[in-house]
Design a protein around this motif. Structure first.
Motif, mmCIF file in Angstrom:
data_model
loop_
_atom_site.group_PDB
_atom_site.id
_atom_site.type_symbol
_atom_site.label_atom_id
_atom_site.label_comp_id
_atom_site.label_asym_id
_atom_site.label_seq_id
_atom_site.Cartn_x
_atom_site.Cartn_y
_atom_site.Cartn_z
ATOM 1 N N SER A 136 45.036 78.150 31.706
ATOM 2 C CA SER A 136 44.517 76.989 30.994
ATOM 3 C C SER A 136 44.578 75.808 31.962
ATOM 4 N N SER A 137 44.895 74.635 31.477
ATOM 5 C CA SER A 137 44.936 73.454 32.344
ATOM 6 C C SER A 137 45.645 72.315 31.633
ATOM 7 N N VAL A 138 46.223 71.422 32.425
ATOM 8 C CA VAL A 138 46.805 70.210 31.847
ATOM 9 C C VAL A 138 45.724 69.417 31.091
ATOM 10 N N SER A 139 44.471 69.641 31.464
ATOM 11 C CA SER A 139 43.359 68.956 30.761
ATOM 12 C C SER A 139 43.323 69.309 29.281
ATOM 13 N N ALA A 140 43.815 70.511 28.940
ATOM 14 C CA ALA A 140 43.853 70.915 27.525
ATOM 15 C C ALA A 140 44.879 70.086 26.767
ATOM 16 N N GLN A 141 45.942 69.676 27.476
ATOM 17 C CA GLN A 141 47.059 68.980 26.832
ATOM 18 C C GLN A 141 46.859 67.469 26.829
ATOM 19 N N ARG A 142 46.317 66.932 27.935
ATOM 20 C CA ARG A 142 46.161 65.482 28.048
ATOM 21 C C ARG A 142 44.794 65.013 27.594
ATOM 22 N N ALA A 167 37.565 73.954 26.110
ATOM 23 C CA ALA A 167 37.592 75.385 26.457
ATOM 24 C C ALA A 167 39.006 75.809 26.841
ATOM 25 N N LYS A 168 39.708 74.958 27.619
ATOM 26 C CA LYS A 168 41.053 75.316 28.060
ATOM 27 C C LYS A 168 42.052 75.246 26.903
ATOM 28 N N ALA A 169 41.815 74.354 25.933
ATOM 29 C CA ALA A 169 42.648 74.344 24.729
ATOM 30 C C ALA A 169 42.383 75.613 23.931
ATOM 31 N N GLY A 170 41.135 76.034 23.904
ATOM 32 C CA GLY A 170 40.781 77.294 23.245
ATOM 33 C C GLY A 170 41.495 78.468 23.885
ATOM 34 N N VAL A 171 41.633 78.429 25.196
ATOM 35 C CA VAL A 171 42.338 79.501 25.921
ATOM 36 C C VAL A 171 43.788 79.599 25.428
ATOM 37 N N LEU A 172 44.423 78.450 25.197
ATOM 38 C CA LEU A 172 45.820 78.467 24.718
ATOM 39 C C LEU A 172 45.910 79.117 23.343
ATOM 40 N N SER A 215 50.428 81.809 28.927
ATOM 41 C CA SER A 215 49.459 80.909 29.567
ATOM 42 C C SER A 215 50.135 80.034 30.602
ATOM 43 N N ILE A 216 49.327 79.575 31.539
ATOM 44 C CA ILE A 216 49.789 78.593 32.521
ATOM 45 C C ILE A 216 48.874 77.371 32.414
ATOM 46 N N THR A 217 49.486 76.199 32.427
ATOM 47 C CA THR A 217 48.702 74.961 32.420
ATOM 48 C C THR A 217 48.973 74.226 33.737
ATOM 49 N N PRO A 218 48.186 74.516 34.762
ATOM 50 C CA PRO A 218 48.405 73.812 36.030
ATOM 51 C C PRO A 218 48.034 72.335 35.895
ATOM 52 N N GLY A 219 48.743 71.516 36.663
ATOM 53 C CA GLY A 219 48.354 70.108 36.795
ATOM 54 C C GLY A 219 47.279 70.003 37.856
ATOM 55 N N LEU A 220 47.339 69.000 38.694
ATOM 56 C CA LEU A 220 46.313 68.866 39.732
ATOM 57 C C LEU A 220 46.726 69.658 40.972
ATOM 58 N N ILE A 221 45.980 70.731 41.230
ATOM 59 C CA ILE A 221 46.300 71.660 42.311
ATOM 60 C C ILE A 221 45.238 71.516 43.399
ATOM 61 N N GLN A 222 45.651 71.498 44.640
ATOM 62 C CA GLN A 222 44.678 71.331 45.721
ATOM 63 C C GLN A 222 43.952 72.645 45.984
ATOM 64 N N THR A 223 42.699 72.739 45.521
ATOM 65 C CA THR A 223 41.851 73.915 45.757
ATOM 66 C C THR A 223 40.436 73.402 45.989
ATOM 67 N N VAL A 252 52.805 73.990 34.968
ATOM 68 C CA VAL A 252 53.051 73.942 36.414
ATOM 69 C C VAL A 252 52.369 72.675 36.930
ATOM 70 N N ASN A 253 53.050 71.541 36.708
ATOM 71 C CA ASN A 253 52.356 70.262 36.911
ATOM 72 C C ASN A 253 53.211 69.179 37.564
ATOM 73 N N GLY A 254 54.347 69.556 38.130
ATOM 74 C CA GLY A 254 55.173 68.561 38.815
ATOM 75 C C GLY A 254 55.817 67.545 37.889
ATOM 76 N N GLY A 255 55.787 67.828 36.592
ATOM 77 C CA GLY A 255 56.425 66.919 35.637
ATOM 78 C C GLY A 255 55.480 65.887 35.036
ATOM 79 N N MET A 256 54.184 66.108 35.238
ATOM 80 C CA MET A 256 53.155 65.151 34.794
ATOM 81 C C MET A 256 53.240 64.765 33.318
ATOM 82 N N LEU A 257 53.769 65.674 32.487
ATOM 83 C CA LEU A 257 53.770 65.410 31.037
ATOM 84 C C LEU A 257 55.112 64.911 30.502
#
Ligand code: NAD
Length: 248
Positions: free
Chosen positions: A139-145, A158-163, A182-190, A242-247
């Motif tokens: 998923s993504s932190v975008s689903a949460q924030r 869509a990512k909230a739907g994944v959760l 599920s995993i909700t990554p924060g901002l990952i360098q890709t 997995v977001n470095g504490g963003m939330l």
């Protein structure tokens, strides 16, 4: 080794700097036979070859159910089992809410959400037969924030739907010893984020991250290793941030 004799499928894992490829590397280093699925066969095959001997790369568009079924059939033919699935394939579109057209919505929901369902449906019967399996949904932190600079509102949805899908599958499949997390990554360098950040944007983002840095693909890959392996044998239906504490 942690994943000795385990067969794990990772979707969207051919992108050289992506989370999927890093995850494939970590799984392979821990003894797994890794199956890389991606849109183009040559990319998937090359990515599997990069992992060394004994891995497999196959073309699969996760939005097509037939592709998913054929890919899993190929995995079973080669290895005779499937122990893990990482639903990692995803796309983003940096749109504002009023700019989302029907085709934008369909494309983003199709890859991120429908693809997670179709791939899960392709492996679940085999995992049930084995009475074991682990599925990880990206998923993504975008689903949460809500929102983010790269995804649009339809990506967040869509990512909230994944959760929701992951939790529902976890509840339904627990009795078969098939775990779904599920995993909700924060901002990952890709490649999704990588070169698109200006130094100013990067500094502004880092201000909101207690660990004081962007994530890297290996940070997410290690979380995948934990959830796919028996180290997490009593976890199902959870979401790892997995977001470095963003939330916080
Ligand atoms: P990436 O663009 O590097 O990799 C995505 C991969 O998915 C690519 O290899 C692409 O070819 C593949 N793909 C796209 N459509 C596909 C389809 N229909 N079928 C099969 N494969 C397809 O992206 P990434 O940054 O490594 O992201 C991986 C996952 O993590 C995605 O689900 C993404 O939404 C999620 N995520 C990323 C970040 C981030 O900051 N990078 C943050 C949160 C969540």
């Amino acid at each position: 080794m942690l994943l000795e004799n385990k067969v794990v499928i990772v979707t969207g894992a051919a992108s050289p700097r992506g989370i999927g490829k890093a995850t494939a590397r970590v799984l392979a280093a821990n003894g797994a036979r890794v199956v890389i699925l991606d849109l183009r066969e040559e990319d998937a095959v090359a990515a599997a070859r990069d992992l060394g001997e004994g891995h497999l790369g196959l073309a699969c568009n996760v939005t097509r159910k037939e592709d998913c079924l054929v890919a899993v059939e190929g995995v079973l033919q080669k290895y005779g089992r499937v122990d893990g699935l990482i639903n990692n394939a995803g796309i983003t579109q940096p749109l504002r809410v009023m700019d989302i057209a029907a085709e934008n919505f369909d494309a983003v929901v199709d890859v991120n959400l429908r693809g997670s369902l179709y791939m899960s449906q392709a492996v679940i019967p085999h995992m049930k037969k084995q009475s074991s399996g682990s599925i990880v949904c990206m998923s993504s932190v975008s689903a949460q924030r809500g929102g983010g600079i790269f995804g649009g509102p339809h990506y967040s949805a869509a990512k909230a739907g994944v959760l929701g899908l992951a939790r529902a599958m976890a509840r339904e499949l627990g009795g078969d010893n098939v775990r779904v997390n599920s995993i909700t990554p924060g901002l990952i360098q890709t490649d999704i984020t990588g070169d698109k950040l200006t130094p100013e944007m990067r500094a502004e983002i880092i201000k909101g991250i207690p660990l004081n840095r962007l994530g890297n693909a290996e940070d997410v890959a290690n979380a995948c290793l934990y959830l796919i392996s028996d180290l997490s044998s009593y976890l199902t239906g959870v979401t790892l941030d997995v977001n470095g504490g963003m939330l916080i």
